[in-house]
Design a protein around this motif. Structure first.
Motif, short mmCIF file in Angstrom:
data_model
loop_
_atom_site.label_atom_id
_atom_site.label_comp_id
_atom_site.label_asym_id
_atom_site.label_seq_id
_atom_site.Cartn_x
_atom_site.Cartn_y
_atom_site.Cartn_z
N PHE A 1 57.24 48.92 -23.27
CA PHE A 1 55.91 48.52 -22.83
C PHE A 1 55.73 48.92 -21.38
N PRO A 2 55.05 50.05 -21.12
CA PRO A 2 54.90 50.54 -19.74
C PRO A 2 54.11 49.60 -18.84
N HIS A 3 54.26 49.80 -17.54
CA HIS A 3 53.47 49.06 -16.56
C HIS A 3 52.00 49.42 -16.65
N SER A 4 51.17 48.52 -16.17
CA SER A 4 49.77 48.87 -15.90
C SER A 4 49.72 49.53 -14.53
N ARG A 5 48.60 50.18 -14.24
CA ARG A 5 48.42 50.75 -12.92
C ARG A 5 48.25 49.63 -11.89
N PRO A 6 48.67 49.85 -10.64
CA PRO A 6 48.50 48.81 -9.62
C PRO A 6 47.02 48.49 -9.40
N GLY A 7 46.76 47.24 -9.01
CA GLY A 7 45.38 46.84 -8.72
C GLY A 7 45.11 45.43 -9.19
N GLY A 8 43.84 45.04 -9.12
CA GLY A 8 43.42 43.73 -9.61
C GLY A 8 43.52 42.60 -8.61
N GLU A 9 43.72 42.91 -7.33
CA GLU A 9 43.89 41.82 -6.36
C GLU A 9 42.65 40.94 -6.23
N ALA A 10 41.48 41.51 -6.50
CA ALA A 10 40.26 40.69 -6.42
C ALA A 10 40.31 39.54 -7.42
N TRP A 11 40.94 39.76 -8.56
CA TRP A 11 41.03 38.70 -9.57
C TRP A 11 42.04 37.64 -9.16
N TYR A 12 43.14 38.04 -8.53
CA TYR A 12 44.08 37.04 -8.00
C TYR A 12 43.36 36.16 -6.97
N ASP A 13 42.60 36.80 -6.10
CA ASP A 13 41.89 36.06 -5.05
C ASP A 13 40.86 35.10 -5.66
N ARG A 14 40.21 35.52 -6.74
CA ARG A 14 39.24 34.63 -7.41
C ARG A 14 39.95 33.41 -7.99
N GLY A 15 41.11 33.64 -8.59
CA GLY A 15 41.87 32.52 -9.14
C GLY A 15 42.33 31.57 -8.05
N GLN A 16 42.77 32.12 -6.95
CA GLN A 16 43.21 31.30 -5.82
C GLN A 16 42.04 30.49 -5.25
N ALA A 17 40.88 31.14 -5.16
CA ALA A 17 39.69 30.44 -4.66
C ALA A 17 39.26 29.33 -5.61
N ARG A 18 39.40 29.59 -6.92
CA ARG A 18 39.03 28.57 -7.90
C ARG A 18 39.94 27.35 -7.78
N ARG A 19 41.20 27.57 -7.53
CA ARG A 19 42.11 26.45 -7.34
C ARG A 19 41.69 25.63 -6.12
N ALA A 20 41.35 26.33 -5.04
CA ALA A 20 40.92 25.62 -3.83
C ALA A 20 39.65 24.82 -4.08
N GLN A 21 38.71 25.40 -4.84
CA GLN A 21 37.46 24.70 -5.15
C GLN A 21 37.71 23.46 -6.00
N SER A 22 38.73 23.53 -6.85
CA SER A 22 39.01 22.40 -7.73
C SER A 22 39.54 21.19 -6.98
N ASP A 23 40.14 21.42 -5.80
CA ASP A 23 40.60 20.34 -4.93
C ASP A 23 41.45 19.34 -5.72
N LEU A 24 42.56 19.84 -6.28
CA LEU A 24 43.40 19.01 -7.15
C LEU A 24 44.00 17.82 -6.41
N ALA A 25 44.09 17.92 -5.09
CA ALA A 25 44.65 16.80 -4.34
C ALA A 25 43.76 15.56 -4.41
N SER A 26 42.49 15.76 -4.76
CA SER A 26 41.56 14.63 -4.80
C SER A 26 41.46 13.98 -6.17
N GLY A 27 42.10 14.57 -7.18
CA GLY A 27 42.04 13.97 -8.51
C GLY A 27 41.68 14.96 -9.59
N PRO A 28 41.27 14.48 -10.76
CA PRO A 28 40.96 15.36 -11.91
C PRO A 28 39.89 16.40 -11.57
N ALA A 29 39.99 17.56 -12.24
CA ALA A 29 39.04 18.65 -12.02
C ALA A 29 38.89 19.44 -13.31
#
Length: 295
Positions: free
Chosen positions: A215-243
């Motif tokens: 199963f070969p590698h995919s081409r490098p890239g996709g960092e915008a999607w990692y950043d979106r996921g990271q931003a979504r986690r921050a928006q969820s503010d899990l430290a404050s409770g359910p989200a």
């Protein structure tokens, strides 16, 4: 006939003398309709998970795949509306497969467990069918990177310690984004380059760094999607409770076209650059001569 009318008629039949400005009738601006802006659609939430899996596999099979290891070294970051919608749909499908329900809040531990299970669901799909190039899919790569981003720095630090044998004292001091970029633009390309060189010299591919043999590698890239996921986690503010689970509720906007340069964005409406300083404005009719060759 008035003096002004006679003079305009007389000048229209005359050959302009050097240095004498010719009378030019004012040009009415060309009316233009406003360009409609298409609304960003809501990201679709699958209603039939079995059918959704078939749809996703069909998209994966239809993607163009690299023909050689050398071609896999070239980064790829599709960001058109169709690609973004398919990545969003895949993320939402994986979260539902993991047991998440749209609109429902989850305590932090359950939230993270659902995101991790969704990640492994996409990972399993990437390693499911070499005939359709599932591991090379940019749709699945980007969905996977979004889910990696939702899991946060601490989870990713533990992951690289377990899977990539990063020293336990080093892992916790590397930010998640640095780990993400380091793998995608250093570790993965190094493995692909080694495979490419060995294949060229020996005729066989060692498959270094692949998650599963064949199963070969995919081409490098996709960092915008990692950043979106990271931003979504921050928006969820899990430290404050359910989200709510990190479903992609709105398809991301496509990236601006390469033609949208700063110079063109600053140009007035109707401006058309003809090169060598020559231009015309289609709204006002104003023509600006250039400094290029004359024919």
């Amino acid at each position: 006939m008035s003096q002004d009318s006679w003079q305009l008629k007389h000048e229209a039949t005359m050959t302009p003398r050097p240095g004498r400005p010719a009378h030019t009738a004012p040009t009415a601006p060309i009316p233009t309709a406003p360009i409609p802006t298409a609304p960003i659609p809501a990201a679709p939430i699958p209603t039939d998970l079995t059918r959704a899996a078939r749809e996703i596999r069909g998209w994966v099979a239809a993607e163009r795949k690299p023909a050689t290891e050398a071609e896999r070294l070239i980064p790829a970051n599709p960001a058109d509306r169709e690609h973004n919608a398919r990545v969003s749909y895949t993320v939402n499908w994986a979260l539902q497969k993991a047991g998440a329900a749209p609109g429902r809040d989850y305590p932090p531990a359950r939230w993270e467990a659902l995101a991790e299970k969704a990640l492994w669901t996409v990972t399993a799909l990437r390693q499911s069918d070499a005939k359709i190039g599932s591991s090379e899919s940019l749709i699945l790569r980007d969905a996977q990177r979004y889910l990696y981003g939702t899991l946060g720095d601490a989870w990713l630090e533990r992951h690289v310690i377990r899977k990539y044998h990063v020293p336990p004292k080093v892992g916790p001091v590397i930010p998640g984004k640095a780990i993400d970029r380091g793998y995608e633009y250093v570790v993965k390309p190094a493995d692909i380059a080694y495979n490419s060189l060995t294949e060229e010299l020996t005729g066989s591919n060692p498959g270094a760094g692949r998650g599963k043999p064949g199963f070969p590698h995919s081409r490098p890239g996709g960092e915008a999607w990692y950043d979106r996921g990271q931003a979504r986690r921050a928006q969820s503010d899990l430290a404050s409770g359910p989200a709510p689970a990190p479903f992609v509720r709105t398809v991301p906007e496509p990236a601006p076209a390469p033609a949208d340069t700063a110079a063109e964005l600053a140009a007035p409406p109707g401006h058309v650059d003809l090169g060598h300083g020559e231009s015309v404005n289609l709204e006002t009719g104003r023509y600006t001569p250039g400094f290029g060759p004359k024919y």
